[in-house]
Write a protein that holds these residues in place. Sequence first.
Motif, PDB file in Angstrom:
ATOM      1  N   MET A 215     -70.313  28.450 -49.788  1.00 26.01           N
ATOM      2  CA  MET A 215     -69.831  28.651 -51.172  1.00 26.01           C
ATOM      3  C   MET A 215     -70.172  27.289 -51.937  1.00 26.01           C
ATOM      4  SD  MET A 215     -66.169  29.669 -52.692  1.00 26.01           S
ATOM      5  CE  MET A 215     -66.459  31.412 -52.454  1.00 26.01           C
ATOM      6  N   GLN A 216     -71.180  27.443 -52.682  1.00 27.01           N
ATOM      7  CA  GLN A 216     -71.775  26.169 -53.516  1.00 27.01           C
ATOM      8  C   GLN A 216     -71.744  26.808 -54.739  1.00 27.01           C
ATOM      9  OE1 GLN A 216     -74.844  24.067 -51.586  1.00 27.01           O
ATOM     10  NE2 GLN A 216     -75.934  24.014 -53.763  1.00 27.01           N
ATOM     11  N   HIS A 217     -71.379  25.794 -55.742  1.00 25.72           N
ATOM     12  CA  HIS A 217     -71.197  26.025 -57.215  1.00 25.72           C
ATOM     13  C   HIS A 217     -71.943  24.887 -57.781  1.00 25.72           C
ATOM     14  CE1 HIS A 217     -67.986  28.780 -56.486  1.00 25.72           C
ATOM     15  NE2 HIS A 217     -67.106  27.962 -55.850  1.00 25.72           N
ATOM     16  N   PRO A 218     -72.415  25.047 -59.036  1.00 23.67           N
ATOM     17  CA  PRO A 218     -73.056  23.997 -60.060  1.00 23.67           C
ATOM     18  C   PRO A 218     -72.205  22.906 -60.395  1.00 23.67           C
ATOM     19  CG  PRO A 218     -72.810  26.153 -61.387  1.00 23.67           C
ATOM     20  CD  PRO A 218     -72.299  26.443 -59.900  1.00 23.67           C
ATOM     21  N   ALA A 224     -78.475  20.626 -64.593  1.00 25.15           N
ATOM     22  CA  ALA A 224     -80.007  20.739 -64.717  1.00 25.15           C
ATOM     23  C   ALA A 224     -80.801  20.820 -63.125  1.00 25.15           C
ATOM     24  CB  ALA A 224     -80.683  19.741 -65.479  1.00 25.15           C
ATOM     25  N   LYS A 225     -79.968  20.451 -62.478  1.00 26.13           N
ATOM     26  CA  LYS A 225     -80.288  20.203 -60.862  1.00 26.13           C
ATOM     27  C   LYS A 225     -79.655  21.232 -59.872  1.00 26.13           C
ATOM     28  CE  LYS A 225     -79.911  16.413 -58.570  1.00 26.13           C
ATOM     29  NZ  LYS A 225     -79.389  15.318 -57.934  1.00 26.13           N
ATOM     30  N   ALA A 226     -78.898  22.197 -60.526  1.00 24.37           N
ATOM     31  CA  ALA A 226     -78.569  23.229 -59.943  1.00 24.37           C
ATOM     32  C   ALA A 226     -79.277  24.166 -59.081  1.00 24.37           C
ATOM     33  CB  ALA A 226     -77.908  24.362 -60.771  1.00 24.37           C
ATOM     34  N   LYS A 227     -80.628  24.613 -59.705  1.00 23.28           N
ATOM     35  CA  LYS A 227     -81.549  25.367 -58.792  1.00 23.28           C
ATOM     36  C   LYS A 227     -82.016  24.572 -57.534  1.00 23.28           C
ATOM     37  CE  LYS A 227     -85.413  28.171 -59.200  1.00 23.28           C
ATOM     38  NZ  LYS A 227     -86.480  27.440 -58.380  1.00 23.28           N
ATOM     39  N   GLU A 228     -82.533  23.116 -57.834  1.00 15.90           N
ATOM     40  CA  GLU A 228     -82.994  22.339 -56.902  1.00 15.90           C
ATOM     41  C   GLU A 228     -81.903  21.989 -55.598  1.00 15.90           C
ATOM     42  OE1 GLU A 228     -84.207  17.602 -56.572  1.00 15.90           O
ATOM     43  OE2 GLU A 228     -84.113  18.392 -58.205  1.00 15.90           O
ATOM     44  N   ASP A 229     -80.580  21.907 -56.057  1.00 18.31           N
ATOM     45  CA  ASP A 229     -79.477  21.778 -55.154  1.00 18.31           C
ATOM     46  C   ASP A 229     -79.283  22.889 -54.353  1.00 18.31           C
ATOM     47  OD1 ASP A 229     -79.342  19.233 -56.008  1.00 18.31           O
ATOM     48  OD2 ASP A 229     -77.496  19.533 -57.297  1.00 18.31           O
ATOM     49  N   VAL A 230     -79.084  23.905 -54.759  1.00 20.90           N
ATOM     50  CA  VAL A 230     -78.989  25.182 -53.946  1.00 20.90           C
ATOM     51  C   VAL A 230     -80.189  25.407 -52.766  1.00 20.90           C
ATOM     52  CG1 VAL A 230     -79.698  27.262 -55.341  1.00 20.90           C
ATOM     53  CG2 VAL A 230     -77.850  27.380 -53.948  1.00 20.90           C
ATOM     54  N   ILE A 330     -66.933  16.621 -43.653  1.00 26.51           N
ATOM     55  CA  ILE A 330     -68.029  15.493 -43.765  1.00 26.51           C
ATOM     56  C   ILE A 330     -68.685  15.697 -44.938  1.00 26.51           C
ATOM     57  CG2 ILE A 330     -70.150  15.239 -42.305  1.00 26.51           C
ATOM     58  CD1 ILE A 330     -68.944  17.184 -40.078  1.00 26.51           C
ATOM     59  N   ASP A 331     -68.563  14.601 -45.522  1.00 25.19           N
ATOM     60  CA  ASP A 331     -69.437  14.615 -46.865  1.00 25.19           C
ATOM     61  C   ASP A 331     -70.911  13.922 -46.838  1.00 25.19           C
ATOM     62  OD1 ASP A 331     -66.828  14.845 -48.835  1.00 25.19           O
ATOM     63  OD2 ASP A 331     -66.125  13.449 -47.674  1.00 25.19           O
ATOM     64  N   VAL A 332     -71.510  14.822 -47.529  1.00 21.38           N
ATOM     65  CA  VAL A 332     -73.091  14.669 -47.498  1.00 21.38           C
ATOM     66  C   VAL A 332     -73.760  14.535 -48.753  1.00 21.38           C
ATOM     67  CG1 VAL A 332     -73.410  15.169 -45.007  1.00 21.38           C
ATOM     68  CG2 VAL A 332     -73.747  16.923 -46.954  1.00 21.38           C
ATOM     69  N   PRO A 333     -75.007  13.808 -49.178  1.00 22.33           N
ATOM     70  CA  PRO A 333     -75.408  14.125 -50.398  1.00 22.33           C
ATOM     71  C   PRO A 333     -76.481  15.401 -50.345  1.00 22.33           C
ATOM     72  CG  PRO A 333     -76.524  12.422 -49.112  1.00 22.33           C
ATOM     73  CD  PRO A 333     -75.310  12.935 -48.229  1.00 22.33           C
ATOM     74  N   TYR A 334     -77.211  15.728 -51.378  1.00 22.69           N
ATOM     75  CA  TYR A 334     -78.020  16.470 -51.469  1.00 22.69           C
ATOM     76  C   TYR A 334     -79.228  16.214 -50.866  1.00 22.69           C
ATOM     77  CZ  TYR A 334     -75.102  19.740 -54.333  1.00 22.69           C
ATOM     78  OH  TYR A 334     -73.875  20.477 -54.720  1.00 22.69           O
ATOM     79  N   GLU A 335     -79.312  16.026 -49.402  1.00 20.47           N
ATOM     80  CA  GLU A 335     -80.465  15.818 -48.685  1.00 20.47           C
ATOM     81  C   GLU A 335     -80.545  16.697 -47.508  1.00 20.47           C
ATOM     82  OE1 GLU A 335     -80.303  11.554 -48.004  1.00 20.47           O
ATOM     83  OE2 GLU A 335     -80.104  11.092 -50.002  1.00 20.47           O
TER      84      GLU A 335
END
Length: 384
Positions: A215-218, A224-230, A330-335
């Motif tokens: 379950m991932q929301h913008p 502006a990064k929503a598409k790249e993130d998902v 567990i917390d992680v960045p968008y990587e």
Amino acid sequence: MSKRKICVVITARPSYSRIKTALTAIKEHPHLELQLVIAGSALLDRYGNAADFIIRDGFEINEKVFMVLEGENPTAMAKTTGLGVMELANVFYNLQPDAVITIADRFETIATSIAASYQNIPLVHIQGGEVTGSIDEKVRHANTKLADLHLVASEEARERVIRLGEDPEYVINTGCPSIDLAEQIKNENLSFDPVEKYGGVGAKISPKGNYIVVMQHPVTNEYAKAKEDVEKTLEVVDESGLPTFWFWPNVDSGADGTSKGIRTFRELQNPNNIRFFKNMEPLDFLRLLNNSAALIGNSSVGIRECGYLGVPVVNIGSRQHNRQRGHNVIDVPYEKEAIAAALHKAVQGGRKKRANHFGDGHAGVKIAEILATIPLRYHKTITY
């Protein structure tokens, strides 16, 4: 003795599970009358029309408010909020409630708060005092300053609302009603096939064995990064090969980017391990989570319900920044590498110790009793 009329405004899909047990308790209380208003994205099919589940659960809807403008960008959010103020002002004028309840921090909730408080109607804020990221935290604290009664979900939140200058007598820790639902299903196995019951689109997968939920929301200030993130999450989940039940995003700014990323990936890559859903009944959704190997994304359900159930969570990015959490997160960045490593750790690590930050499973009854007995007032004493 006349019943107190309590008007509850639900503006989005997740807000229903955040208030469902309180709705039941208000409806059943001998000294309260429930007035239910459904508004915003809670009425839209593309975001999993919550009104259908609400009616199916036996609640009568007094008013529906269609207020969402197309666009899923900051301007559309602002205009949607303005429409909400205008429409809800009329609703409250017609219903004449003794108090109005606004829930948590979604951007539409500030419309409820303005429309009620400007008409001198006592405003009750559920789940104030928490910190997150983006515009949500600003909206939550703005709701707090407009509200007259604060029914918070944790002791940390209670202390924060008092520090904001609110009267301690009117800041009460009830816990979160969504934990009531988690308490109901904590020992249940998954007794239904999500694909057979809810359909969805994508691969025909089975909930048997290890499966995960996404379950991932913008993030509204990173829309502006929503598409790249998902896309990064989609690639990790696809490469994992794990059966995955993926839920559509909220209607926040950036939702069009998240949705486009999902649709494009689904059409071009045709993943054989992912099934996509718009919505489920709250208890079924929690049953699915409770029997999963992990939740991935950035939803508060990972902090609240999954913490209470001990379900491992890979929390990505800043959306839940600084929110109180248990050892399940567990917390992680968008990587991609970080998400993949955290997913492997979460699935292999198994269940975690339950966290009770957000209540003991009896919030709904507590909320109704407070609403029936506390002096409801509009003019409050504020100390600084």
